[in-house]
Design an enzyme around this catalytic site. Structure first.
Site, PDB file in Angstrom:
ATOM      1  N   LYS A   1      18.345  18.392  58.831  1.00 54.47           N
ATOM      2  CA  LYS A   1      18.491  17.832  60.512  1.00 54.47           C
ATOM      3  C   LYS A   1      17.376  18.223  61.314  1.00 54.47           C
ATOM      4  CE  LYS A   1      22.413  15.495  60.173  1.00 54.47           C
ATOM      5  NZ  LYS A   1      22.859  14.244  60.945  1.00 54.47           N
TER       6      LYS A   1
ATOM      7  N   GLY B   1      26.910  32.523  54.547  1.00 52.75           N
ATOM      8  CA  GLY B   1      26.414  31.663  55.669  1.00 52.75           C
ATOM      9  C   GLY B   1      26.884  31.651  57.063  1.00 52.75           C
TER      10      GLY B   1
ATOM     11  N   ALA C   1      24.303   8.552  60.334  1.00 54.51           N
ATOM     12  CA  ALA C   1      24.390   8.409  58.771  1.00 54.51           C
ATOM     13  C   ALA C   1      23.751   9.609  57.999  1.00 54.51           C
ATOM     14  CB  ALA C   1      24.014   7.089  58.422  1.00 54.51           C
TER      15      ALA C   1
ATOM     16  N   ARG D   1      34.101  29.961  66.851  1.00 56.61           N
ATOM     17  CA  ARG D   1      33.248  28.753  66.850  1.00 56.61           C
ATOM     18  C   ARG D   1      33.558  27.853  68.453  1.00 56.61           C
ATOM     19  NH1 ARG D   1      31.452  30.821  63.596  1.00 56.61           N
ATOM     20  NH2 ARG D   1      30.599  30.317  61.652  1.00 56.61           N
TER      21      ARG D   1
ATOM     22  N   TYR E   1      21.139  21.867  54.628  1.00 52.93           N
ATOM     23  CA  TYR E   1      21.686  20.775  55.637  1.00 52.93           C
ATOM     24  C   TYR E   1      20.978  20.771  57.188  1.00 52.93           C
ATOM     25  CZ  TYR E   1      24.871  18.920  59.245  1.00 52.93           C
ATOM     26  OH  TYR E   1      25.375  18.127  60.336  1.00 52.93           O
TER      27      TYR E   1
HETATM   28  N1  UDP Z   1      37.431  28.426  58.130  1.00 52.24           N
HETATM   29  C1  UDP Z   1      38.136  29.073  57.291  1.00 52.24           C
HETATM   30  N2  UDP Z   1      39.175  28.480  56.411  1.00 52.24           N
HETATM   31  C2  UDP Z   1      38.713  27.230  55.948  1.00 52.24           C
HETATM   32  C3  UDP Z   1      37.831  26.452  56.589  1.00 52.24           C
HETATM   33  C4  UDP Z   1      37.218  27.015  57.760  1.00 52.24           C
HETATM   34  O1  UDP Z   1      38.589  30.550  57.690  1.00 52.24           O
HETATM   35  O2  UDP Z   1      39.338  26.761  55.022  1.00 52.24           O
HETATM   36  C5  UDP Z   1      36.442  29.070  59.230  1.00 52.24           C
HETATM   37  C6  UDP Z   1      35.126  29.119  58.909  1.00 52.24           C
HETATM   38  O3  UDP Z   1      34.558  30.163  58.092  1.00 52.24           O
HETATM   39  C7  UDP Z   1      34.384  29.007  60.234  1.00 52.24           C
HETATM   40  C8  UDP Z   1      35.319  28.132  60.906  1.00 52.24           C
HETATM   41  O4  UDP Z   1      36.744  28.125  60.380  1.00 52.24           O
HETATM   42  O5  UDP Z   1      34.291  30.416  60.759  1.00 52.24           O
HETATM   43  C9  UDP Z   1      35.132  26.791  61.254  1.00 52.24           C
HETATM   44  O6  UDP Z   1      34.671  26.233  60.133  1.00 52.24           O
HETATM   45  P1  UDP Z   1      34.409  24.877  59.660  1.00 52.24           P
HETATM   46  O7  UDP Z   1      33.939  24.710  58.451  1.00 52.24           O
HETATM   47  O8  UDP Z   1      35.767  24.127  60.317  1.00 52.24           O
HETATM   48  O9  UDP Z   1      33.131  24.622  60.635  1.00 52.24           O
HETATM   49  P2  UDP Z   1      31.733  25.056  60.771  1.00 52.24           P
HETATM   50  O10 UDP Z   1      31.740  26.275  61.803  1.00 52.24           O
HETATM   51  O11 UDP Z   1      31.368  25.550  59.523  1.00 52.24           O
HETATM   52  O12 UDP Z   1      30.713  23.854  61.092  1.00 52.24           O
END
Ligand code: UDP
Length: 317
Positions: free
Chosen positions: A142, A278, A71, A216, A138
């Site tokens: 955590k 970020g 949660a 990622r 965030y």
């Molecule tokens: N991303 C993107 N467009 C979007 C959402 C995400 O290009 O509309 C990219 C984001 O910059 C990152 C990757 O996709 O490099 C994964 O992002 P997500 O938000 O899914 O997960 P995160 O790694 O931030 O937890």
């Protein structure tokens, strides 16, 4: 085992609840439904619609032998604008939950931590002994709970595991991602394919990666559920273990979009936008520790398979 799943009406919590039930555990979900969905709680689990802050009577009633704690608030961007909600829910709520556990002598917990506790990595893949320098509230919230668990293990004999998730994706037991505010790449791409939005923005094509987009580590939610079941009995009293959970393979935003196009047969139009604040260029996990200590092996490491499972459940919805 009699277990309490905090946050069991959310994406990952509901999948792990289903996995616990199919493994023969007795499950009560505690969830205030602020972001979760009552209909995501798998049949066979009881639901207590209560916040972490008010968890004491529920634990006194259920008398769980262990808690799995999912949660939390989890939007990085919002955590920068409304940090109070992140400190209150993620840290204050977790503290209340640990005290509710202590009051009924329940000292076994598996906690959903995150790769965001590491921040910008010095070296890849990221190991558990990497420096923890979160770049947003965030991740900081955590990490604070991870520290809390270490001290509860030492002082109060808790047996704790923090699982640091990288990019969780896919679907299992008919349960997938369903957020009111969707920010994640794979569900957004699938929303475009389903005609729910026109296009998506690629956040930066000028990263120092082979195709210029961010890399990622996407891990299937079913593999994540396996890890929770392995982690639950693992630590002894007084022990707090930390494990990274990822496939150890990175995929770029471009590769994810190509996989989504292959799975859905949709063109998934994109526009190119600036970098998102970020966002590190690459986040890839070393999961050597959990593989070696708990024998965890991802059964679904293939990106197309991950996207395909998410698509099947999204379409059924
Ligand atoms: N991303 C993107 N467009 C979007 C959402 C995400 O290009 O509309 C990219 C984001 O910059 C990152 C990757 O996709 O490099 C994964 O992002 P997500 O938000 O899914 O997960 P995160 O790694 O931030 O937890």
């Amino acid at each position: 085992m009699r277990v309490l799943v905090a946050g069991g009406a959310g994406y990952i919590g509901s999948v792990v609840t289903a996995a616990l039930l199919s493994d023969g555990h007795e499950v009560t979900v505690l969830d205030d439904l602020s972001t979760g969905h009552a209909d995501a709680v798998p049949e066979g689990a009881a639901l207590a619609e209560v916040s972490l802050h008010d968890s004491a009577p529920v634990l006194a009633d259920v008398r769980p032998e262990a808690v799995l704690h999912f949660a939390a608030r989890s939007l990085v961007g919002v955590s920068q604008q409304q940090p109070e909600d992140y400190w209150s829910t993620n840290v204050g709520g977790s503290l209340a939950l640990l005290e509710s556990m202590r009051a009924v002598d329940c000292r076994r917990i598996v906690f959903s931590s995150t790769a965001a506790t590491y921040g910008e990595p010095d070296a890849l893949p990221i190991r558990e002994d990497a420096p923890t320098r979160p770049t947003n509230t965030y991740g900081a919230s955590k990490l604070a709970v991870d520290h809390m668990l270490t001290s509860y293990a030492v002082a109060h004999g808790f047996a704790a595991v923090s699982l640091r998730y990288f990019n969780v994706a896919g679907a299992a037991f008919g349960l997938g991602e369903r957020h009111a505010t969707e920010t994640h790449l794979i569900p957004l791409a699938l929303q475009v394919a389903a005609g729910q939005r026109g296009s998506l923005t690629v956040f930066g094509r000028d990263y120092p990666t082979p195709d210029g987009t961010c890399i990622r580590d996407y891990v299937h939610v079913a593999d994540l559920a396996d890890a929770h079941l392995l982690a639950l009995p693992a630590p002894s009293a007084g022990e707090h273990r930390v494990y990274n959970l990822g496939n150890g393979t990175g995929f770029s935003v471009q590769e994810v979009l190509d996989a989504a196009r292959e799975v859905t047969g949709h063109a998934i139009p994109t526009t190119d936008g600036p970098r998102r604040a970020g966002d590190p260029a690459q986040l890839v996990a070393s999961s050597d520790r959990i593989r070696a200590e708990l024998g965890w092996t991802p059964r679904h490491p293939d990106l197309v398979g991950i996207v395909s499972d998410a698509w099947t459940v999204a379409q059924a919805r």
